[in-house]
Each structure stands twice: as C-alpha cells, then as structure tokens.
Design a protein around this motif. Structure first.
Motif, short mmCIF file in Angstrom:
data_model
loop_
_atom_site.label_atom_id
_atom_site.label_comp_id
_atom_site.label_asym_id
_atom_site.label_seq_id
_atom_site.Cartn_x
_atom_site.Cartn_y
_atom_site.Cartn_z
N ARG A 50 0.83 -1.22 0.00
CA ARG A 50 0.00 0.00 0.00
C ARG A 50 0.86 1.26 0.00
O ARG A 50 0.55 2.23 -0.70
CB ARG A 50 -0.94 -0.01 1.20
N ASN A 51 1.93 1.26 0.77
CA ASN A 51 2.83 2.42 0.78
C ASN A 51 3.47 2.64 -0.59
O ASN A 51 3.66 3.78 -1.03
CB ASN A 51 3.92 2.24 1.85
N ALA A 52 3.80 1.55 -1.27
CA ALA A 52 4.37 1.67 -2.61
C ALA A 52 3.36 2.31 -3.56
O ALA A 52 3.73 3.16 -4.40
CB ALA A 52 4.79 0.30 -3.13
N LEU A 53 2.09 1.95 -3.44
CA LEU A 53 1.06 2.55 -4.28
C LEU A 53 0.86 4.02 -3.95
O LEU A 53 0.64 4.84 -4.85
CB LEU A 53 -0.26 1.79 -4.09
N LEU A 54 0.92 4.36 -2.68
CA LEU A 54 0.76 5.77 -2.30
C LEU A 54 1.89 6.62 -2.87
O LEU A 54 1.67 7.76 -3.28
CB LEU A 54 0.73 5.89 -0.77
N LYS A 55 3.08 6.07 -2.88
CA LYS A 55 4.21 6.81 -3.46
C LYS A 55 4.04 6.98 -4.97
O LYS A 55 4.38 8.01 -5.54
CB LYS A 55 5.52 6.08 -3.15
N THR A 56 3.49 5.93 -5.60
CA THR A 56 3.29 5.98 -7.05
C THR A 56 2.13 6.90 -7.43
O THR A 56 2.22 7.66 -8.40
CB THR A 56 3.00 4.57 -7.60
N GLY A 57 1.05 6.83 -6.67
CA GLY A 57 -0.17 7.53 -7.05
C GLY A 57 -0.29 8.94 -6.54
O GLY A 57 -1.12 9.71 -7.03
N GLY A 58 0.54 9.33 -5.59
CA GLY A 58 0.39 10.64 -4.99
C GLY A 58 0.89 11.77 -5.87
O GLY A 58 1.87 11.63 -6.59
N LYS A 59 0.22 12.88 -5.83
CA LYS A 59 0.67 14.08 -6.53
C LYS A 59 1.41 14.95 -5.54
O LYS A 59 0.83 15.55 -4.65
CB LYS A 59 -0.53 14.85 -7.11
N ARG A 60 2.75 14.98 -5.69
CA ARG A 60 3.57 15.75 -4.77
C ARG A 60 4.44 16.71 -5.55
O ARG A 60 4.40 16.75 -6.78
CB ARG A 60 4.42 14.80 -3.90
N LYS A 61 5.26 17.42 -4.87
CA LYS A 61 6.11 18.44 -5.50
C LYS A 61 6.92 17.81 -6.63
O LYS A 61 7.57 16.77 -6.45
CB LYS A 61 7.05 19.05 -4.46
N GLY A 62 6.88 18.40 -7.80
CA GLY A 62 7.63 17.88 -8.94
C GLY A 62 6.82 16.93 -9.81
O GLY A 62 7.27 16.56 -10.90
N GLN A 63 5.62 16.53 -9.37
CA GLN A 63 4.79 15.64 -10.16
C GLN A 63 3.65 16.44 -10.79
O GLN A 63 3.13 17.37 -10.18
CB GLN A 63 4.21 14.50 -9.31
N THR A 64 3.25 16.02 -11.96
CA THR A 64 2.20 16.77 -12.67
C THR A 64 0.81 16.25 -12.37
O THR A 64 -0.16 17.00 -12.45
CB THR A 64 2.43 16.69 -14.19
N GLU A 87 -8.26 1.23 -3.08
CA GLU A 87 -9.40 0.75 -2.31
C GLU A 87 -9.29 -0.73 -2.02
O GLU A 87 -9.69 -1.20 -0.94
CB GLU A 87 -10.71 1.06 -3.06
N VAL A 88 -8.77 -1.48 -2.98
CA VAL A 88 -8.57 -2.92 -2.75
C VAL A 88 -7.59 -3.13 -1.61
O VAL A 88 -7.81 -3.95 -0.71
CB VAL A 88 -8.07 -3.60 -4.03
N TRP A 89 -6.49 -2.39 -1.64
CA TRP A 89 -5.48 -2.54 -0.59
C TRP A 89 -5.97 -1.99 0.74
O TRP A 89 -5.54 -2.44 1.81
CB TRP A 89 -4.17 -1.89 -1.02
N ASP A 90 -6.87 -1.02 0.68
CA ASP A 90 -7.50 -0.54 1.92
C ASP A 90 -8.21 -1.69 2.63
O ASP A 90 -8.10 -1.87 3.85
CB ASP A 90 -8.52 0.56 1.63
N LEU A 105 -11.59 0.94 10.39
CA LEU A 105 -10.32 1.18 9.69
C LEU A 105 -10.56 1.59 8.23
O LEU A 105 -9.88 2.50 7.72
CB LEU A 105 -9.46 -0.09 9.75
N VAL A 106 -11.49 0.94 7.56
CA VAL A 106 -11.78 1.30 6.18
C VAL A 106 -12.22 2.76 6.09
O VAL A 106 -11.77 3.52 5.22
CB VAL A 106 -12.86 0.37 5.59
N ASP A 107 -13.11 3.18 6.99
CA ASP A 107 -13.57 4.57 6.99
C ASP A 107 -12.42 5.53 7.30
O ASP A 107 -12.31 6.61 6.69
CB ASP A 107 -14.69 4.76 8.03
N ALA A 108 -11.56 5.15 8.24
CA ALA A 108 -10.44 6.02 8.61
C ALA A 108 -9.44 6.16 7.46
O ALA A 108 -8.89 7.23 7.23
CB ALA A 108 -9.75 5.47 9.86
N LEU A 109 -9.22 5.07 6.73
CA LEU A 109 -8.32 5.12 5.59
C LEU A 109 -8.88 6.02 4.48
O LEU A 109 -8.14 6.79 3.85
CB LEU A 109 -8.07 3.71 5.04
N ALA A 110 -10.18 5.94 4.28
CA ALA A 110 -10.81 6.80 3.27
C ALA A 110 -10.69 8.27 3.67
O ALA A 110 -10.40 9.14 2.83
CB ALA A 110 -12.28 6.41 3.10
N ALA A 111 -10.89 8.55 4.96
CA ALA A 111 -10.81 9.94 5.43
C ALA A 111 -9.39 10.49 5.32
O ALA A 111 -9.19 11.70 5.13
CB ALA A 111 -11.30 10.02 6.87
#
Length: 385
Positions: free
Chosen positions: A161-175, A186-189, A261-267
């Motif tokens: 899940r952390n690997a996906l967050l790094k891939t999917g996140g829009k952070r400084k330098g990403q378009t 959501e599946v990994w959630d 936990l599912v609700d907290a992850l979504a929030a």
C-alpha cells in the motif's frame, strides 16, 4: 515447561556449545564478551524467531560461516520435543521438529515460550514507539502463535500500500496522480483493514489483560513510586470504541474494527497521497507507559525507568504463566543494574520459576536464592562448576 538441552553451532561467537539443562535456576558466569548473552539470545530466538539485540539475522551467524544452527530439547507436561532452526542470512531459514522438516519456521512457535529481561529493555521505556509495538507483538505471538502470520500479512500489505501511495500521490515535482494506482488503493484498503483489525483487536485485548499484572509488578519493585499504568493509543483516535483495551471494557471486535479502519483510511486518503505513506493502522499506534498522571518517557528517573521495564517483563511472565503454564525465564546480566529492592523482588519471582537461566559477570551479582546449577563461560567453552 523447561529446556533439557541446548546446542548451538556457528551462532554468534560460538563455534559449538552443548549445554545440558535442568529445571530450577541455572547460572552462566564469566567475563563480559565471552558469549553468555549469545546463548540466551539463541534460546529467545527459538521462542520468538527474533533477536532482542539486532533486527536482522546476519549478525547471528559466526563470522566467516554460511549458516548457524540452534537446537533445543523442550519438555512440557512430560512431553519432549526437539526443535531446530537453521539460520541462513539472505535465504529462507529452515526449521525442524523431532528431526522432521516443517512448512515454515513459524510453525515451531509455541513449542518454547520464554520471557527475557536484559539491559536492552530500558529502550522499552525510553525508546521510540516501535520498541513498544514490538514488545506487544512478540508477547502476542508467545500468547497465540497464529498472530505471527497475521503480523506478517499486515506488514506485507502495508509495504504494498505504501508503494502505491508513493506511485499515485501528486507531490512536488509531479504533474498528476497516477489513476491506476488510485483505482487499486481501495482494494489494498480492504486488505489492510482485514489484517490490521485482527492485529489491533489482539493488541487491545492483550493490553487489557496485561495491565493489572504490570501495575502489580511495578508496585512490588517500586512501592514508594507513583502507580504504573499501561494504555493503548490507537491511530483511530476517538473512532475506537470506548472501553477497548481496558480491563473493565468489552473484548475488541475485529469485524467492527475493520469497518472503522476502512472509513479512517478513506478519510486520510488525501493526506496519505500527499505524504506517500499510510497514516492509519496498528503500525502508527503506541503503548503508553504512565506513572501517576505523566508519561514515563521523558519524565521517569533512571530508577523508575528500570522499574517500569522490569514490571513489563514480570507482568508478561505472570500473564503467560496464568494462561498456559510457566515460560522459561531468561535474565541476562540484569542484577548488576538493579538496586537492592529491585534485585530482591526479581530474585523472589525467579526463584519460584520452573526454570530460570541467569547470566552474570561475577558470582557476587547473583542473589543467593538463585544459587542453582552453575556453568563457567570463557574462551569459547561452557564448563560445569
């Protein structure tokens, strides 16, 4: 439960050691740096599949060797089992029971149960939250070995899940955010919530059951100090049902926690994408150690910190003993660190144990109550004296 025999080959400093053991106290005496702690570490590794000193297996193998071997004969209710672990850094370790291979090393968990108290335990009080989470999880596995698999599943899902967050996140330098990564989060959630809720529920129940034992143990070793308490602080915050994790509350419901936990992850989704890391789950939780009304970390004196560390181990010992028979008690060079009162209290508990193994640099460090079988450790040898 007791160990009848311990054998190690190429473990730490030991080319070979063969140690016959009996119920009651056994004392290993010798100068520092001669391998006493290594022998207790080998016993603890058989019980938990982890070391109290290092995070990886590589240091456990003697320099220049490919693998280490640890073997022990364990007697429990008049039944003897021989367990064996072959430790090979960089490869899968292998385990055997009565010379027969088992599917996974964790299949031997539960055959031997130990509680080890060592100078490193001061980090339970003064260290970061990861030390206290590890303490809980190792005790949880000693209590119910199946949670080794739950813990492993949770850590695997968390990495993915952390690997996906790094891939999917829009952070400084990403378009832009990666839409594919976002669609699979959501599946990994759900996977994270499924494993995390089991681990969280088990931890909460463990803290509820452990708390009275820790409070009693601390009162015994430091009767003039403030009362000691342990409490579980979850990253779920106020969403955690009231009473969970307390002796007076209801038992934790894993299904209910999974939904929370599912609700907290979504929030937390947007914040997690921005930071590229999972912000909710058992990996973010804390075991709080409290003296009176203040946290022990940062406020407890050196003596109070030692007392709390000792209380955590004695509380663990009493909890395990109350549920499924006595574990083997391992005391690694701790009497030299304790004052007279704490030494006396620890010796009182240890002398009543079915089996206790003690290491010390000199005979004078060992209380008279523990003057049982003695071995001298020096120059790569263990010799009965």
């Amino acid at each position: 439960m007791y160990l009848r025999h311990l054998q190690v080959t190429d473990f730490r400093s030991w080319e070979h050691a063969d140690l016959p053991l009996t119920p009651g106290p056994t004392v290993l005496v010798g100068p520092n740096g001669r391998g006493k702690t290594n022998l207790l570490e080998a016993i603890g590794y058989l019980a938990t599949l982890s070391s109290h000193r290092v995070a990886t297996d590589a240091p456990l193998v003697r320099h220049g060797c490919e693998r280490a071997l640890v073997r022990a004969a364990v007697v429990n209710d008049d039944r003897e089992l021989t367990i064996e672990l072959e430790i090979t850094p960089g490869k899968a370790n292998r385990a055997r029971v009565n010379r027969g291979a088992v599917g996974k090393p964790r299949d031997i968990l539960g055959i031997l149960r130990t509680v080890l108290f060592s100078p490193e335990d001061l980090t339970l009080v003064r260290g970061d939250p990861g030390e206290r989470r590890r303490f809980l999880d190792e005790l949880l596995v000693l209590r119910a070995p199946r949670y080794a698999g739950v813990r492993s599943d949770y850590e695997r899902v968390l990495r993915q899940r952390n690997a996906l967050l790094k891939t999917g996140g829009k952070r400084k330098g990403q378009t832009a955010q990666d839409p594919y990564a976002l669609s699979t989060l959501e599946v990994w959630d759900s996977h994270l919530a499924a494993a995390g809720s089991q681990l969280l529920a088990a931890r909460l129940d463990l803290v509820a059951d452990l708390a009275p034992h820790v409070a009693a143990a601390y009162a015994g070793v430091a009767p003039d100090s403030w009362p000691a308490k342990v409490a579980y602080r979850s990253s779920l915050g106020e969403a955690l049902p009231a009473g969970y994790g307390t002796p007076e509350g209801e038992r934790a419901d894993a299904d209910k926690l999974a939904a929370i936990l599912v609700d907290a992850l979504a929030a937390a989704r947007q914040a997690e994408l921005e930071r590229g890391v999972s912000l909710v789950g058992p990996h973010r939780d804390e075991l709080e150690l409290i003296l009176g009304e203040t946290p022990a970390k940062g406020y407890a004196s050196h003596g109070e910190s030692w007392s709390f560390a000792l209380a955590l181990r004695l509380g663990s010992y009493e909890l395990l003993r109350s549920e499924a028979g006595e574990p083997v008690l391992l005391l690694d060079d701790v009497f030299a660190e304790l004052d007279k009162r704490r030494r006396s209290r620890l010796a009182e508990v240890a002398s009543a144990a079915e089996q206790v193994l003690v290491t010390a640099a000199v005979d004078e460090d060992v209380p008279e109550e523990l003057s049982g079988t003695r071995f001298a450790v020096s120059n790569g040898e263990v010799r009965h004296v």
